[in-house]
Design a protein around this motif. Structure first.
Motif, PDB file in Angstrom:
ATOM      1  N   GLN A   1       3.258   8.211  -0.063  1.00 26.93           N
ATOM      2  CA  GLN A   1       2.070   7.551   0.361  1.00 26.93           C
ATOM      3  C   GLN A   1       2.356   6.338   1.601  1.00 26.93           C
ATOM      4  OE1 GLN A   1      -1.737   6.672  -1.794  1.00 26.93           O
ATOM      5  NE2 GLN A   1      -1.647   4.891  -0.907  1.00 26.93           N
TER       6      GLN A   1
ATOM      7  N   LYS B   1      -2.628   3.937   2.822  1.00 21.82           N
ATOM      8  CA  LYS B   1      -3.908   4.528   2.175  1.00 21.82           C
ATOM      9  C   LYS B   1      -4.736   5.337   3.039  1.00 21.82           C
ATOM     10  CE  LYS B   1      -5.013   0.392  -0.689  1.00 21.82           C
ATOM     11  NZ  LYS B   1      -6.074  -0.566  -1.057  1.00 21.82           N
TER      12      LYS B   1
ATOM     13  N   SER C   1       0.728  -1.265  -0.072  1.00 20.13           N
ATOM     14  CA  SER C   1      -0.045   0.028   0.084  1.00 20.13           C
ATOM     15  C   SER C   1       0.728   1.393   0.136  1.00 20.13           C
ATOM     16  CB  SER C   1      -1.001  -0.052   1.216  1.00 20.13           C
ATOM     17  OG  SER C   1      -0.326  -0.188   2.599  1.00 20.13           O
TER      18      SER C   1
END
Length: 498
Positions: A450, A453, A430
């Motif tokens: 990132q 999420k 992720s």
């Protein structure tokens, strides 16, 4: 070895005597002499002092001496001694056979003498008859004593045979030892010859090396003498040396001027070529086509559609050049290449009023100078720290411009300020990390991260080198953890990169 052999009387008629027993042996080869002693005892006449010890005693004594001296004798001497003793034993056996013949002669003579006396006793009377009977009894006593002597001689013959067999076996063993020692000696001699030959070869090689080194030293001395002579000659001709130096300086100046002129001509040719190409083009890419720079899309014709009203999308060509890989989020007129773009051709599609125009880079994107060595240095550490400024959080501008630490480790990435940790996450599917794909003067220094999420950051590094090094180090550590770290649509490129 000393051997004593009794004399054999030549008067015996050996041809008239037949062999009776092969097992009978005698100590002498002639008939002994006897006389009648007191009380009619038969006495053997004493032998002369010139006769030495018997042959048996001599052989036994010398055999004992050989056994005692065995440790002091060499194998060859021992074999020679045993051979001599064996020959003596053979002679002793021959002499025993002669004694057998002499014993048979004695028995025959005694029998003939007794028969003669018996015949005389019948014809004699009175005192003569008594003398004959006395002689007959003496002959019978002599026969008994001769039989006893034969027994002794048989025992002596047995011992002689036993001794001869022993000496024969000892001689054979000695010969085997001699042959064995001879083979050992031959092997040692061959080994010594080989060693001597090797030493000789080594000495010859050493002499050759010494000669070569001596010649080399002489050549070096000659070279030094020549150089010294040249220096002395040049010192006495200063004008010639100065003239040569001036000529060299003039040649260097001319070469420098010509190289500068050549570079100018090449630049002018490149500008002219680019201008001719731009005449036929609607848009061009402005900027250096290397990692750490920004590529900007610019119109080069008055009839070109306005870029603000056009749809733009950037692509990177695959390694084989057959596929176009979309760069997610790269839809602005400016794009800063990232490490995934190195060695790839970039192209951008401009769609306006149903017309599509494609512009590509002239060469594949090149790597930044010194970046590879810098990244290898960082990879040797357990973690690398970069100073960054947070520009955006979840797509919203961040008002604070304080400096944070972007720590890239082997297992996780952490963003903190002093003791305050903004985010800390291990490498996972992720997590995303790539260059910023948008407008702005700091696009070449910014990266998009990132951690998970629902949370994203836009971080601005101190330099383009720091930004690209942080991306490359993080992707290498993530790859060691079996995680492909990139942008939203960079999976295919990441597989090629890996």
């Amino acid at each position: 070895m000393t051997k004593i052999s009794p004399e054999i009387e030549e008067s015996m008629l050996k041809e008239s005597i037949l062999a009776v027993s092969a097992d009978v042996s005698f100590a002498s080869d002639h008939f002994p002499k006897y006389k009648l002693g007191p009380e009619n005892q038969i006495l053997e006449e004493p032998k002369g002092d010139n006769n030495g010890p018997s042959l048996k005693e001599v052989v036994e004594r010398e055999t004992t001496q050989l056994s005692e001296q065995h440790k002091r004798l060499s194998v060859r001497d021992l074999a020679s001694k045993f051979d001599k003793n064996l020959a003596a034993a053979a002679k002793l056996a021959d002499e025993a056979k002669l004694r057998e013949v002499a014993s048979l002669e004695g028995h025959v003579l005694l029998k003939k003498l007794r028969d003669a006396l018996e015949s005389l006793r019948g014809r004699m009377a009175g005192r003569n008859k008594e003398d004959v009977e006395k002689a007959i009894s003496m002959v019978e006593a002599l026969a008994v004593k001769l039989t006893q002597k034969e027994g002794e001689l048989i025992q002596e013959k047995f011992e002689v045979k036993k001794l001869a067999n022993f000496l024969k076996q000892a001689s054979e063993d000695a010969k085997k030892l001699v042959n064995q020692e001879k083979s050992f000696a031959c092997a040692e001699i061959e080994s010594a010859r080989a060693v001597v030959q090797r030493f000789g070869e080594a000495l010859e090689e050493q002499e050759k090396n010494s000669e070569i080194s001596q010649k080399t030293q002489e050549v070096e001395e000659l070279i030094e003498e020549v150089q010294v002579a040249r220096r002395i000659k040049l010192m006495h001709q200063p004008s010639k040396v100065m003239g040569m130096e001036h000529e060299l300086r003039a040649l260097r100046t001319q070469i420098r001027e010509k190289s500068i002129f050549s570079v100018k001509l090449q630049k002018e040719l490149a500008l002219n070529k680019k201008a001719e190409e731009n005449k036929s083009r609607v848009y061009i890419l402005h900027g250096s086509e290397t990692l750490g720079s920004c590529l900007r899309l610019q119109p080069c014709s008055d009839n070109a559609p306005v870029l603000s009203k056009s749809s733009i999308q950037w692509y990177r060509m695959s390694s084989d050049g057959n596929q176009q890989e979309i760069i997610s989020g790269a839809n602005k007129i400016m794009y800063a290449p990232e490490p995934l773009d190195v060695g790839r051709i970039l192209l951008v599609d401009i769609l306006s009023n149903g017309q599509k125009v494609t512009v590509t880079t002239s060469v594949p994107i090149g790597s930044a100078a010194g970046l590879g060595g810098y990244v290898e240095t960082l990879l040797r550490k357990s973690s690398s720290e970069f100073n960054v400024v947070i520009s955006q959080i979840n797509g919203q501008d961040h008002p604070s411009h304080s400096t944070h630490a972007f720590n890239v480790g082997k297992m996780r990435i952490k963003l903190c300020r002093g003791w305050i940790t903004k985010s800390r996450e291990i490498y996972s599917t992720s997590m995303l990390l790539c260059g910023v794909r948008g407008d702005g003067n700091a696009a070449a220094k910014s990266l998009f991260w990132q951690p998970r999420k629902g949370l994203s950051y836009v971080l601005t590094c101190e330099s383009e080198r720091e930004r690209n090094a942080a991306i490359m180090v993080a992707r290498k550590h993530a790859l060691d953890c079996s995680v492909m770290l990139g942008g939203a649509d960079d999976l295919g490129s990441l597989f090629c990169f890996a």
